[in-house]
Write a protein that holds these residues in place. Structure first.
Motif, PDB file in Angstrom:
ATOM      1  N   ALA A 366       1.282  -1.410  -0.046  1.00 48.82           N
ATOM      2  CA  ALA A 366      -0.040  -0.229  -0.168  1.00 48.82           C
ATOM      3  C   ALA A 366       0.690   1.386   0.018  1.00 48.82           C
ATOM      4  N   ALA A 367       2.154   1.521   0.313  1.00 54.75           N
ATOM      5  CA  ALA A 367       2.845   2.018   0.481  1.00 54.75           C
ATOM      6  C   ALA A 367       4.061   2.280  -0.342  1.00 54.75           C
ATOM      7  N   LEU A 368       3.972   1.023  -1.024  1.00 52.86           N
ATOM      8  CA  LEU A 368       4.846   1.554  -2.094  1.00 52.86           C
ATOM      9  C   LEU A 368       5.243   2.252  -3.301  1.00 52.86           C
ATOM     10  N   PRO A 369       4.485   2.826  -3.456  1.00 49.69           N
ATOM     11  CA  PRO A 369       4.037   4.805  -4.143  1.00 49.69           C
ATOM     12  C   PRO A 369       4.706   5.133  -3.790  1.00 49.69           C
ATOM     13  N   GLY A 370       4.780   5.716  -2.395  1.00 45.78           N
ATOM     14  CA  GLY A 370       4.682   6.954  -1.694  1.00 45.78           C
ATOM     15  C   GLY A 370       6.261   6.588  -1.037  1.00 45.78           C
ATOM     16  N   ILE A 371       6.346   5.160  -1.481  1.00 44.82           N
ATOM     17  CA  ILE A 371       8.057   4.964  -1.067  1.00 44.82           C
ATOM     18  C   ILE A 371       8.726   5.200  -2.158  1.00 44.82           C
ATOM     19  N   VAL A 372       8.709   4.722  -3.556  1.00 43.74           N
ATOM     20  CA  VAL A 372       9.139   4.734  -4.806  1.00 43.74           C
ATOM     21  C   VAL A 372       9.274   5.869  -4.594  1.00 43.74           C
ATOM     22  N   GLY A 373       8.535   6.971  -4.297  1.00 44.31           N
ATOM     23  CA  GLY A 373       8.563   8.765  -4.772  1.00 44.31           C
ATOM     24  C   GLY A 373       9.394   9.318  -3.819  1.00 44.31           C
ATOM     25  N   GLY A 374       9.686   8.870  -2.699  1.00 45.77           N
ATOM     26  CA  GLY A 374      10.607   8.785  -1.444  1.00 45.77           C
ATOM     27  C   GLY A 374      12.123   8.647  -2.577  1.00 45.77           C
ATOM     28  N   ILE A 375      12.203   7.276  -2.155  1.00 47.37           N
ATOM     29  CA  ILE A 375      13.205   6.988  -3.219  1.00 47.37           C
ATOM     30  C   ILE A 375      13.624   7.414  -4.616  1.00 47.37           C
ATOM     31  N   LEU A 376      13.088   7.736  -5.744  1.00 46.18           N
ATOM     32  CA  LEU A 376      13.210   8.692  -6.069  1.00 46.18           C
ATOM     33  C   LEU A 376      13.939  10.229  -5.997  1.00 46.18           C
ATOM     34  N   LEU A 377      13.297  10.941  -4.654  1.00 38.71           N
ATOM     35  CA  LEU A 377      13.754  12.225  -4.141  1.00 38.71           C
ATOM     36  C   LEU A 377      15.278  12.244  -3.650  1.00 38.71           C
ATOM     37  N   ALA A 378      15.761  11.053  -3.027  1.00 34.85           N
ATOM     38  CA  ALA A 378      16.667  10.606  -2.737  1.00 34.85           C
ATOM     39  C   ALA A 378      17.505  10.616  -3.847  1.00 34.85           C
ATOM     40  N   VAL A 379      17.207  10.229  -5.222  1.00 31.81           N
ATOM     41  CA  VAL A 379      18.182   9.873  -5.741  1.00 31.81           C
ATOM     42  C   VAL A 379      18.873  11.162  -6.119  1.00 31.81           C
ATOM     43  N   SER A 380      18.279  12.337  -6.470  1.00 38.51           N
ATOM     44  CA  SER A 380      17.989  12.927  -7.027  1.00 38.51           C
ATOM     45  C   SER A 380      19.175  14.583  -5.715  1.00 38.51           C
ATOM     46  N   ARG A 381      18.927  13.547  -4.877  1.00 37.87           N
ATOM     47  CA  ARG A 381      19.798  14.412  -3.611  1.00 37.87           C
ATOM     48  C   ARG A 381      21.575  13.506  -3.915  1.00 37.87           C
TER      49      ARG A 381
END
Ligand SMILES: Nc1ncnc2c1ncn2[C@@H]1O[C@H](COP(=O)(O)OP(=O)(O)OP(=O)(O)O)[C@@H](O)[C@H]1O
Ligand SMILES: [Mg+2]
Lengths: 462, 290
Positions: A366-381
């Motif tokens: 259920a949380a996966l899309p949000g987690i993936v979004g967070g990970i992508l933001l972290a990648v750009s950091r």
């Protein structure tokens, strides 16, 4: 009258406008017998009068402040003899500077050109007049605005709507500032990058396999013409980011799961801030930790098992960068996991699922899309991170997938291209802007992707 | 099947003035009036107290639940109906500050016994919640979730059979059989609630607890669920919490009235609604309280 005093007086006007506007409206409402005859509450009437008085005067003050120097300068120039106006801008600026310095009582050397002295007197005089006009006009307009405001008042005045509209415009202005800044940055990077691509073809930049931006600074210097293939630099960035994410994603995600599903309230209250302290450590501190502790450790460890590890390695930089990103991933994942409705957990427990089954089968999906979004933001950091890499990964643009070698990243190259004495239209310097533009495009795409994913996720539960 | 025991007052059959019968137990009495106990209970609760931290939410409740009956629990908001219901399959374990004492037995086995594992217990005593809460997975996966974690099916065909059977029992099969792979969250509210019932049925429970299962549904979906409950009671024992007294009257055989943590009255549904013995029950069902 100094600006500070002027602003204080204006604030006085504004408060007067608010307090008495409110009283006035209150009295008018009472006199009318029914306070509900007033279209808006008295406070809004007061606010409207205050804004009426404050906004135009402050605007005038601000604009005056902006244009006064250039008006005075042009008046001085026209007062000076013709020999002066025929000068080129360089020396003319120097003379103008002299005049300003004289006006402030600074003069160097014993003799002063009488013409300059005269001009500086004129300068002072102009400044004084300007000040007087400014103060007078601001005060007069302020009072006039107050009067108009009070005259304008009537019980039916739609003060609330007017105030709301002004507030809205104000908020729009604030967001426009941010938007225009972004646009400005993009445009400036874009134009410099275009200049770079006039010297170096786009295809060479995008597909070249060698990065050695050594060009001659002076025309008479003998130097290599420089090669600007961005692939090794981007490969370095990708390598280090990949290592960082490989460290940060599991640790961050698992600690988020622990904190939100398993930890007791007390544990959570202690552990979460502790982990978030990691986010407050300046990256330069991480950088020297990586360079002085981790990199030598990896080198020695590698040597002891017979591996050739350079003392600056992608691995060291990636590991430390990963640790830097942990709190970022953790706190986004934690938020997302907490946003999974309790009813889903209940549904799962109610069927007899254990905690880990619930986490694995219900909460994470259920949380996966949000987690993936967070990970992508972290990648750009991770991609944008500079300091750690400068200190721990080195500067040599090796095209390698071996994490034990030194590599370099886009941000590091931008820094090295721009520090030191540079000529601002050489390909070498301009290359920094091209790299910056490319980096910006990559992170922009990542961010858009992340936001898109996060948003589709939001819609699912609300 | 259902037999009342220990009736201290013989049932009064007065056909003449059923509409206006005086309640007998005074408002101050906190003991359970009526007939809380039955002959061969499926579940029996004795002196159950529930605390949230220091606050007592359930005060010494004793009641039996008979085989294949529908027991309705009614009472003003906050009186502890959900809390008590959640004790019956130990869902309160998931709330850290919640403490339960007293005994609750399922078929003579104390469910709060240290030796009892909640996993099989919750498979035996299923739960359907107030708001439909399908997992954000396909319809098929929603129903297959329980059987998977309990290892009820070895082969895919077995699982398919369980899913189909459960959906048929929940009266949803015809509506969804062509789109089992679509998300369960995409169904209508009433369909979602029936999906949740199917999900609970799929693990083969004997008792089904329902906490206001229709409160988020429109009248038509509610009617469908009520029909479903009437069918399910042939096979399952059902405890349902509801704020809708007509619903309690329509679907249940016995009704329990809770009031601020106390169980004030239990009785045959038709009797409780027409001739309540406790004054507060009468106040509540006639709309003077709540
Ligand atoms: N998780 C909790 N933590 C603390 N107190 C709780 C918790 N859940 C319920 N309570 C308290 O226990 C009491 C009973 O709550 P419960 O939810 O069982 O009432 P209810 O009868 O189901 O009400 P409603 O009809 O509104 O659903 C209430 O006073 C409530 O405040
Ligand atoms: Mg409830």
């Amino acid at each position: 009258m100094s600006n500070l005093l002027l602003v204080t007086i204006l604030l006085g006007f504004v408060s007067f406008g608010y307090v008495y506007g409110r009283k006035y409206a209150l009295a008018a409402g009472k006199k009318g017998g029914d306070i509900h005859k007033l279209h808006s509450r008295p406070a809004y009437h007061g606010m409207l009068i205050a804004l009426w008085c404050g906004l135009p005067t402050l605007l005038i003050l601000f604009v005056w402040q902006l244009i006064e120097p250039s008006i005075i300068t042009s008046m001085i120039i026209s007062s000076l003899p013709d020999t002066f106006s025929s000068l080129t801008p360089g020396p003319r600026g120097l003379i103008l500077n002299d005049i300003r310095n004289l006006a402030q009582g600074l003069h160097f050397g014993s003799t002063v050109d009488p013409e300059l002295l005269h001009a500086s007197d004129y300068y002072l005089q102009l400044q004084q007049t300007g000040k007087n006009i400014k103060s007078a006009s601001v005060i007069v307009i302020g009072i006039a605005a107050l009067l108009v405001g009070f005259r304008h008042f009537s019980p039916g005045l739609r003060a609330r709507n007017h105030v709301e509209r002004i507030v809205r415009y104000f908020l729009i202005c604030c967001s426009l500032i941010a938007i225009f800044t972004t646009i400005g940055i993009i445009l400036s990077v874009l134009f410099e990058a275009i200049r770079f691509f006039q010297k170096i073809p786009l295809s060479e930049f995008l597909f070249g396999l060698t990065w050695s931006p050594q060009t001659s600074i002076r025309a008479d210097q003998v130097a290599a013409s420089g090669e600007f293939g961005a692939i090794p630099v981007f490969a370095g960035t990708m390598l280090i980011s990949a290592i960082a994410m490989a460290v940060a994603t599991p640790i961050g995600l698992l600690s988020a799961i622990y904190l939100s599903e398993y930890a007791s309230k007390r544990m959570r209250a202690v552990a979460k801030p502790l982990i978030e302290i990691l986010a407050g450590v300046p990256t330069v501190v991480y950088g020297f930790f990586a360079a002085l502790v981790v990199a030598p450790f990896i080198r020695d460890a590698g040597a002891s098992i017979g591996l050739q590890v350079s003392s600056e390695s992608a691995l060291a930089a990636g590991l430390i960068m990963g640790i830097m990103i942990i709190p970022f991933i953790m706190s986004i994942s934690d938020d997302v996991i907490n946003a999974v409705p309790q009813s889903l957990r209940d549904g799962s427990y109610g069927l007899g699922a254990t905690k880990s089954e619930t986490v694995k089968n219900v909460i994470i999906p259920a949380a996966l899309p949000g987690i993936v979004g967070g990970i992508l933001l972290a990648v750009s950091r991770a991609i944008g991170e500079t300091m750690i890499v400068v200190m721990a990964a080195g500067l040599s643009a090796n095209l390698t997938a071996n994490p034990l070698q030194a590599v370099t990243t886009v941000t590091v190259q931008i820094v090295t291209l721009l520090v030191g004495d540079q000529e601002f239209d050489s390909a070498k310097t301009l290359a920094a802007f091209a790299l910056g533009l490319l980096l910006f495009i990559v992170t922009l795409i990542l961010n858009i992707l992340a936001l898109y994913i996060v948003r589709t996720y939001r819609e699912e539960y609300e | 099947m259902l037999q009342t025991l220990s009736s201290t007052t013989p049932p009064v059959i007065e056909s003449g003035n059923q509409t206006k019968t005086r309640a007998r137990v005074s408002r101050d009495d906190r003991n359970t009036a009526g007939h809380p106990f039955v002959d061969k209970p499926r579940m029996s609760c004795r002196d159950v107290n529930v605390y949230y931290g220091d606050k007592k939410a359930i005060n010494s409740v004793s009641i039996d639940i008979a085989e294949n009956e529908v027991l309705a629990m009614i009472g003003p908001s906050g009186c502890g109906k959900s809390t008590f219901l959640r004790c019956l399959n130990r869902m309160n374990d998931t709330i850290a500050i919640c403490r339960v004492d007293g005994t609750i037995k399922l078929d003579d086995q104390d469910i709060y016994d240290k030796k009892i594992d909640v996993v099989p217990l919750r498979a035996q005593v299923g739960m359907v919640f107030q708001k439909p809460n399908p997992f954000p997975k396909s319809i098929y996966e929603n129903v297959a979730y329980g059987p998977r974690i309990h290892g009820l099916a070895d082969a895919k065909t077995e699982l398919d059979a369980i899913v189909e059977r459960s959906l048929i029992k929940a009266g949803l099969w015809d509506e969804v059989k062509d789109r089992l792979d679509q998300p369960g969250t995409g169904l209508s509210g009433g369909q979602q609630q029936r999906l949740c019932i199917a999900r609970a049925i799929a693990v083969g429970p004997e008792v089904i607890l329902m906490d206001e299962p229709c409160s988020a549904l429109d009248p038509i979906a509610t009617a469908t669920i009520e029909e479903l409950i009437s069918e399910l009671k042939l096979q399952y024992t059902i405890v349902i919490v509801t704020h809708n007294m007509q619903q309690a009257a329509r679907v249940s055989q016995r009704t329990a009235y809770f009031h601020l943590g106390d169980l004030l009255e239990v009785g045959q549904t038709d009797k409780l609604f027409t001739r309540p013995s406790h004054q507060l029950t009468e106040d509540y069902i006639t709309g003077r309280f709540g």
